[in-house]
Design a protein around this motif. Structure first.
Motif, mmCIF file in Angstrom:
data_model
loop_
_atom_site.group_PDB
_atom_site.id
_atom_site.type_symbol
_atom_site.label_atom_id
_atom_site.label_comp_id
_atom_site.label_asym_id
_atom_site.label_seq_id
_atom_site.Cartn_x
_atom_site.Cartn_y
_atom_site.Cartn_z
ATOM 1 N N SER A 158 0.827 -1.206 0.000
ATOM 2 C CA SER A 158 0.000 0.000 0.000
ATOM 3 C C SER A 158 0.865 1.260 0.000
ATOM 4 O O SER A 158 0.393 2.329 -0.371
ATOM 5 C CB SER A 158 -0.918 0.006 1.225
ATOM 6 O OG SER A 158 -0.128 -0.060 2.408
ATOM 7 N N ASN A 159 2.125 1.141 0.385
ATOM 8 C CA ASN A 159 2.991 2.311 0.487
ATOM 9 C C ASN A 159 3.643 2.650 -0.858
ATOM 10 O O ASN A 159 3.534 3.771 -1.340
ATOM 11 C CB ASN A 159 4.063 2.074 1.549
ATOM 12 C CG ASN A 159 4.806 3.325 1.913
ATOM 13 O OD1 ASN A 159 4.293 4.415 1.758
ATOM 14 N ND2 ASN A 159 6.016 3.182 2.380
ATOM 15 N N CYS A 160 4.344 1.697 -1.476
ATOM 16 C CA CYS A 160 5.063 1.984 -2.728
ATOM 17 C C CYS A 160 4.312 1.515 -3.965
ATOM 18 O O CYS A 160 4.676 1.866 -5.079
ATOM 19 C CB CYS A 160 6.463 1.379 -2.693
ATOM 20 S SG CYS A 160 6.524 -0.420 -2.641
ATOM 21 N N GLY A 161 3.283 0.676 -3.810
ATOM 22 C CA GLY A 161 2.458 0.258 -4.940
ATOM 23 C C GLY A 161 3.017 -0.889 -5.762
ATOM 24 O O GLY A 161 2.556 -1.114 -6.879
ATOM 25 N N LYS A 162 3.990 -1.624 -5.256
ATOM 26 C CA LYS A 162 4.541 -2.766 -5.992
ATOM 27 C C LYS A 162 3.508 -3.890 -6.034
ATOM 28 O O LYS A 162 2.763 -4.101 -5.092
ATOM 29 C CB LYS A 162 5.826 -3.277 -5.345
ATOM 30 C CG LYS A 162 6.950 -2.285 -5.369
ATOM 31 C CD LYS A 162 7.468 -2.092 -6.772
ATOM 32 C CE LYS A 162 8.655 -1.154 -6.777
ATOM 33 N NZ LYS A 162 9.193 -0.933 -8.089
ATOM 34 N N SER A 163 3.498 -4.614 -7.149
ATOM 35 C CA SER A 163 2.509 -5.676 -7.332
ATOM 36 C C SER A 163 2.943 -6.956 -6.637
ATOM 37 O O SER A 163 4.086 -7.107 -6.210
ATOM 38 C CB SER A 163 2.295 -5.942 -8.816
ATOM 39 O OG SER A 163 3.464 -6.507 -9.369
ATOM 40 N N LYS A 164 2.012 -7.904 -6.563
ATOM 41 C CA LYS A 164 2.280 -9.194 -5.921
ATOM 42 C C LYS A 164 3.416 -9.938 -6.614
ATOM 43 O O LYS A 164 4.282 -10.509 -5.961
ATOM 44 C CB LYS A 164 1.028 -10.073 -5.947
ATOM 45 C CG LYS A 164 -0.129 -9.537 -5.176
ATOM 46 C CD LYS A 164 -1.304 -10.473 -5.354
ATOM 47 C CE LYS A 164 -2.600 -9.777 -5.066
ATOM 48 N NZ LYS A 164 -3.750 -10.641 -5.286
ATOM 49 N N SER A 165 3.404 -9.925 -7.947
ATOM 50 C CA SER A 165 4.433 -10.672 -8.687
ATOM 51 C C SER A 165 5.822 -10.078 -8.468
ATOM 52 O O SER A 165 6.801 -10.815 -8.340
ATOM 53 C CB SER A 165 4.102 -10.711 -10.170
ATOM 54 O OG SER A 165 4.063 -9.406 -10.705
ATOM 55 N N GLU A 166 5.935 -8.752 -8.412
ATOM 56 C CA GLU A 166 7.230 -8.112 -8.166
ATOM 57 C C GLU A 166 7.754 -8.446 -6.768
ATOM 58 O O GLU A 166 8.947 -8.711 -6.586
ATOM 59 C CB GLU A 166 7.119 -6.598 -8.317
ATOM 60 C CG GLU A 166 6.892 -6.134 -9.728
ATOM 61 C CD GLU A 166 6.628 -4.654 -9.823
ATOM 62 O OE1 GLU A 166 7.093 -4.052 -10.807
ATOM 63 O OE2 GLU A 166 5.974 -4.096 -8.922
ATOM 64 N N ILE A 167 6.862 -8.465 -5.787
ATOM 65 C CA ILE A 167 7.251 -8.779 -4.415
ATOM 66 C C ILE A 167 7.686 -10.234 -4.307
ATOM 67 O O ILE A 167 8.691 -10.546 -3.663
ATOM 68 C CB ILE A 167 6.094 -8.464 -3.438
ATOM 69 C CG1 ILE A 167 5.818 -6.963 -3.433
ATOM 70 C CG2 ILE A 167 6.418 -8.952 -2.035
ATOM 71 C CD1 ILE A 167 4.550 -6.567 -2.729
ATOM 72 N N GLU A 168 6.961 -11.152 -4.961
ATOM 73 C CA GLU A 168 7.336 -12.568 -4.932
ATOM 74 C C GLU A 168 8.704 -12.791 -5.556
ATOM 75 O O GLU A 168 9.514 -13.565 -5.044
ATOM 76 C CB GLU A 168 6.284 -13.413 -5.652
ATOM 77 C CG GLU A 168 5.044 -13.651 -4.840
ATOM 78 C CD GLU A 168 4.026 -14.519 -5.558
ATOM 79 O OE1 GLU A 168 4.320 -15.005 -6.675
ATOM 80 O OE2 GLU A 168 2.942 -14.710 -5.009
ATOM 81 N N LYS A 169 8.986 -12.117 -6.678
ATOM 82 C CA LYS A 169 10.290 -12.258 -7.327
ATOM 83 C C LYS A 169 11.404 -11.772 -6.416
ATOM 84 O O LYS A 169 12.459 -12.396 -6.334
ATOM 85 C CB LYS A 169 10.312 -11.483 -8.645
ATOM 86 C CG LYS A 169 9.559 -12.160 -9.751
ATOM 87 C CD LYS A 169 9.641 -11.352 -11.027
ATOM 88 C CE LYS A 169 8.839 -11.994 -12.130
ATOM 89 N NZ LYS A 169 8.889 -11.206 -13.368
ATOM 90 N N ARG A 170 11.178 -10.665 -5.726
ATOM 91 C CA ARG A 170 12.209 -10.129 -4.835
ATOM 92 C C ARG A 170 12.451 -11.066 -3.654
ATOM 93 O O ARG A 170 13.585 -11.311 -3.253
ATOM 94 C CB ARG A 170 11.799 -8.740 -4.350
ATOM 95 C CG ARG A 170 12.690 -8.113 -3.299
ATOM 96 C CD ARG A 170 14.110 -7.799 -3.772
ATOM 97 N NE ARG A 170 14.198 -6.756 -4.739
ATOM 98 C CZ ARG A 170 14.452 -5.474 -4.482
ATOM 99 N NH1 ARG A 170 14.619 -5.085 -3.241
ATOM 100 N NH2 ARG A 170 14.533 -4.609 -5.451
ATOM 101 N N LEU A 171 11.381 -11.616 -3.082
ATOM 102 C CA LEU A 171 11.526 -12.513 -1.935
ATOM 103 C C LEU A 171 12.184 -13.837 -2.328
ATOM 104 O O LEU A 171 12.927 -14.420 -1.540
ATOM 105 C CB LEU A 171 10.169 -12.783 -1.291
ATOM 106 C CG LEU A 171 9.544 -11.606 -0.546
ATOM 107 C CD1 LEU A 171 8.160 -11.979 -0.049
ATOM 108 C CD2 LEU A 171 10.410 -11.158 0.599
ATOM 109 N N LYS A 172 11.926 -14.321 -3.541
ATOM 110 C CA LYS A 172 12.523 -15.576 -3.996
ATOM 111 C C LYS A 172 13.942 -15.379 -4.511
ATOM 112 O O LYS A 172 14.673 -16.342 -4.688
ATOM 113 C CB LYS A 172 11.671 -16.202 -5.110
ATOM 114 C CG LYS A 172 10.372 -16.757 -4.622
ATOM 115 C CD LYS A 172 9.604 -17.377 -5.762
ATOM 116 C CE LYS A 172 8.269 -17.918 -5.297
ATOM 117 N NZ LYS A 172 7.512 -18.480 -6.415
ATOM 118 N N GLY A 173 14.345 -14.133 -4.766
ATOM 119 C CA GLY A 173 15.682 -13.866 -5.276
ATOM 120 C C GLY A 173 15.788 -14.046 -6.778
ATOM 121 O O GLY A 173 16.876 -14.177 -7.313
#
Length: 92
Positions: free
Chosen positions: A55-70
């Motif tokens: 809700s703060n920066c507006g990143k999507s679910k797919s972008e967040i998943e990619k970052r968390l998975k490396g």
């Protein structure tokens, strides 16, 4: 059994993201033959499923998943810069 958890956004470190977390579990499979029964046990991997966007920066679910998975790739120039800053003797 999945349980809801809240984590911080990996991009902005401020926004809260609602996730579903499944713990690693021991799974046993058994095989029956005519005279014997054998069983094998293994552990399943933990699993994070992103439910909401940041809700703060507006990143999507797919972008967040990619970052968390490396899986997010880093540009070569950025990788060289980080390697030189860490003091590695490199020739590119």
């Amino acid at each position: 059994m999945p349980e809801p958890k809240t984590i911080k956004c990996p991009f902005c470190q401020d926004g809260d993201i609602l996730t579903s977390y499944t713990r690693p579990m021991k799974i046993t499979k058994s095989c029956r033959g005519s005279a014997t029964t054998s069983s094998k046990s293994y552990f399943s991997k933990e699993k994070w499923t992103i439910i909401t966007d940041c809700s703060n920066c507006g990143k999507s679910k797919s972008e967040i998943e990619k970052r968390l998975k490396g899986e997010e790739s880093v540009p070569i120039s950025e990788a060289v810069k980080r390697a030189k800053e860490s003091g590695l003797p490199l020739k590119f």
